[in-house]
Design a protein around this motif. Sequence first.
Motif, PDB file in Angstrom:
ATOM      1  N   MET B 114       0.749  -1.234  -0.085  1.00 40.19           N
ATOM      2  CA  MET B 114       0.059   0.107  -0.058  1.00 40.19           C
ATOM      3  C   MET B 114       1.039   1.444   0.075  1.00 40.19           C
ATOM      4  O   MET B 114       1.987   1.360   0.734  1.00 40.19           O
ATOM      5  CB  MET B 114      -0.884   0.189   1.172  1.00 40.19           C
ATOM      6  N   ALA B 115       0.445   2.225  -0.680  1.00 36.54           N
ATOM      7  CA  ALA B 115       1.254   3.669  -1.004  1.00 36.54           C
ATOM      8  C   ALA B 115       1.194   4.266   0.476  1.00 36.54           C
ATOM      9  O   ALA B 115       0.161   4.139   1.401  1.00 36.54           O
ATOM     10  CB  ALA B 115       0.344   4.325  -1.785  1.00 36.54           C
ATOM     11  N   TYR B 303      -0.848   6.195  -6.236  1.00 37.76           N
ATOM     12  CA  TYR B 303      -1.200   4.771  -6.228  1.00 37.76           C
ATOM     13  C   TYR B 303      -2.209   4.264  -7.115  1.00 37.76           C
ATOM     14  O   TYR B 303      -2.686   5.219  -7.744  1.00 37.76           O
ATOM     15  CB  TYR B 303      -1.969   4.822  -4.748  1.00 37.76           C
ATOM     16  N   GLY B 307      -4.799   0.625  -4.308  1.00 36.45           N
ATOM     17  CA  GLY B 307      -3.747   1.306  -3.278  1.00 36.45           C
ATOM     18  C   GLY B 307      -2.449   1.225  -3.375  1.00 36.45           C
ATOM     19  O   GLY B 307      -1.696   1.525  -2.518  1.00 36.45           O
ATOM     20  N   ALA B 309       1.429   1.431  -4.173  1.00 34.19           N
ATOM     21  CA  ALA B 309       2.047   2.623  -4.618  1.00 34.19           C
ATOM     22  C   ALA B 309       2.673   2.452  -5.925  1.00 34.19           C
ATOM     23  O   ALA B 309       3.136   1.379  -6.449  1.00 34.19           O
ATOM     24  CB  ALA B 309       3.620   2.697  -3.600  1.00 34.19           C
ATOM     25  N   THR B 310       2.656   3.531  -6.637  1.00 38.45           N
ATOM     26  CA  THR B 310       3.157   3.378  -7.998  1.00 38.45           C
ATOM     27  C   THR B 310       4.707   3.442  -8.012  1.00 38.45           C
ATOM     28  O   THR B 310       5.199   4.185  -7.369  1.00 38.45           O
ATOM     29  CB  THR B 310       2.506   4.364  -9.024  1.00 38.45           C
ATOM     30  N   GLY B 340       1.955  -2.072  -9.637  1.00 38.76           N
ATOM     31  CA  GLY B 340       1.119  -0.716  -9.234  1.00 38.76           C
ATOM     32  C   GLY B 340       0.468  -0.318 -10.387  1.00 38.76           C
ATOM     33  O   GLY B 340       0.079   0.781 -10.436  1.00 38.76           O
TER      34      GLY B 340
END
Lengths: 482, 447
Positions: B114-115, B303, B307, B309-310, B340
């Motif tokens: 998750m970001a 994100y 959710g 993280a990119t 992501g």
Amino acid sequence: MKQAIDFAREAFFAPAGLTEHNMEQVFSHLLNKDTTLADLYFQSARYESWGLEEGIIKSGSYSIEQGVGVRSVCGEQTGFAYSGEISLPALLESAKAASAISRAGQSGSVNAWKVTAPSRHLYGMDDPLDSLSETDKIGFLQQIDSIARATSPYVQQVMASMVAVHEIILIMDESGRMTADVRPLVRANVSVIVQRKGETESATAGGGGRFNLDFFLNGDKAREYAEDAVRKALINLDASAAPAGSMTVVLGNGWPGVLLHEAIGHGLEGDFNRKGTSAFAGRIGEQVAAKGITVVDDGTLEMRRGSLSVDDEGTETQCTTLIEDGILKGYMFDRQNAALMGTNSTGNGRRQSYAHLPMPRMTNTYMRAGGHAAEEIIASVDKGIYAANFSGGQVDITSGKFVFSASEAYMIENGKLGRPIKNATLIGNGPDVLTRVSMIGNDLQLDTGIGVCGKDGQSVPVGVGQPTLRIDGLTVGGTATA
Amino acid sequence: MIELEKRFDIATEFQAMAERMLEAAKARGATAAEVDIDKSTGLSVEVRMGTVDKLQYHRDQGINLTVYFGHRKGFASTGDFSSQALEDTLDAACRIARYTSEDEFNGLADPERMATEFPKLDLYHPWELDAEMAIEMALQAESVAREHDSRITNSEGAGVDSHAGLSLYANSHDFMGIRHSTRHSLSCAVVAQEGDSMQRDYWYTVSRVPGHLESADTVGAEAAQRAVRRLNARSLSTREAPVLFVPQLARGLVGHLVGAISGSAQYRKASFLLDSIGQKVFPEFVHLREDPYIRQGLGSRSYDSEGVATQVRDIVKEGVIQGYFLGSYSARKLGMPTTGNASGSSNLLLADTGVSFVDLIQQMGTGLMVTELIGHGINSITGDYSRGASGYWVENGMITHPVEEVTIAGNLRDMYQGIVGIADDVDERGSIRTGSILINKMTIAGQ
């Protein structure tokens, strides 16, 4: 018996405590001395879909979309606002926003509502979502999977889906007309991927219409769609490069009618012709097709995917002749464009949803049958291609250039079907392609109920159809130049 | 002004709504759940032939809910935010999940992905715009276009659009993200006529920042020039020739790559670039980078729709595929970590080969410059490509005449290997940013 209007009152008025008297209040905000047309479009749609992949039910979804669109038209000008909330304050606010299209002060009213019903109902009012049990819906998809896999050992992937929509609409317009419609729509689709010796191909099949889901079970459609998809995919595995260049093309019956939809249908929609931006503008009475060719847009066929008892402006649909014996006869109209061109709506005013404006759109567009047997048409060609199925197309209505892409096609040599060829796009010029039709089959068929038409970012379900046709000189976009 | 009024209050309200829905899903026995809540508002005006054609006020909202019962999944959505509708939506999602199959790859993305950082992407720039200003701007663009050349005889109109939106995503890993964004555009489409030849063309500008839009004068003039220069187009005889894709169309070539190396195409084995990580699909001067963090970028996000993280990463380096576009489902199917990309690619940047558009035309010498493609003749499994095209025939680096009613065909694998140059005339009006691309050889079918 419960009428469409009863469904509509139940869906839109009862929950928010609205009355018809409230709608008079809304119209008093919407109308002014410049208003030529105004309407409220209430819509409630429920969608359910199921998807199978890799032999299991991977996805299911359910959604509810509802709201009201408010439109005020003053001649060529349209003001529009919509709300996902159906309540008096939301309606009044939308009416105020939509009426900002004119600076003229409020004037005019609707004092009494008159319920109008179409003279005939083209489909039932039952909710297709409830027409089968969940177990049967899923069972149908599993049946498609097992039939497809049993049909050929080369089948690698089977993706099947089933969608049901139940829609209630209510249109109230400036004349006091109040029209409701209850519309079912179902569709099943199968897509297969086949693999053999490292070569991979795919194909799809499916069908549907405005009826209940038991259509798929009663007609053994799982077998029909699964076998058809596998057959087409295997043919594509054997296909070699398509030729490039202009040649004689024989189009199969049924879905290849997408030719008519792209090549001439869009160009005959009233808005483009009113604005003069269509390659067909101002050509009524001219010969635009070979003698013997008659093309209609027919919204009145029972239970077809493109059919409507009334269009989205409350106008009863009709069968409109577009081309008669080769001569351009007429355009397709919604209310606004018809009024601006001094004619009547042809029942082609359609919209994707309450959040979109209506436009002239096709319903079921097809060519009437001629006198030749399909075999005779193929036998008449020395060298050319036979395109039995297509995947879709597109048109530039101003230049008239259109394309459609073959998904199942064969070479014709010395009057006989030869090797299958790979997917190729065919390109032509709408206003003259039908003048090159030299033979018309006696085998008119409509498609199986899979068409979706996109225009200005709006999608609506449509139908197409035609008999087998021979066209002399259509450009085939393959890669084999020899 | 097109702004989501009281957007911080709405965000607070949506947070509470999301928390309630996740709680309610749990109370119904769901082992995990995720919810999207979106709201947007907008204004569109269209003018035609010097007067207002359409004035539209948009206001949209929707909730998407996914529930998991172990490895079974159900989805439901609604546009109605009343508490009764939310209850119905929860019930519908849970009902659906009773009938879907166990699928061990189903579920939320892993919690550790998750970001946790949300850098400012600067995506929200409301426009001080009312209907009258928008109308005036559209009228200006159209009038410039119509006065640009006497051969502009008709118009499909000009339009201004402005949208502002808020989007919340939350899941039962206690992740919650909120995005505010705007998007504005101005477009113009006119018809040129000379003798029997009638051609339509258009131009548009789009940005998250109103001040970054091209002027109405520029958009109008460009639309007119483009329509006029297409007049008297003709077909070509069938031949093989180099083909240059202008930036708006070159974007599509990158888009086909994204589709082919997306997780769903890979695990379904429905891709002409199957198992292509490490394969040299392009010449070695081709580099494609994904950067989700470009400020004000049309594809920017910190994100994805799960959710996750990119990340900034190379997609193609020296012609070699470095990675796929994966969400958690396709990642698990392929035994890889998610990238992501559950909501697709973010911003993609294709490096140029150090040449201008003019250089690239010179490099082509004789061939077809394609400016418009129609139809969907792309087979994503085999890579076979065949589409209707229009553009200009070029001889010895000079445009000789406009072309229409031809098809261009080839196979995307060959087309990618056949790239011989990428110009620096980057089109920034989308999440895929590329200049013109020159391909050494395709089949052109015509008369």
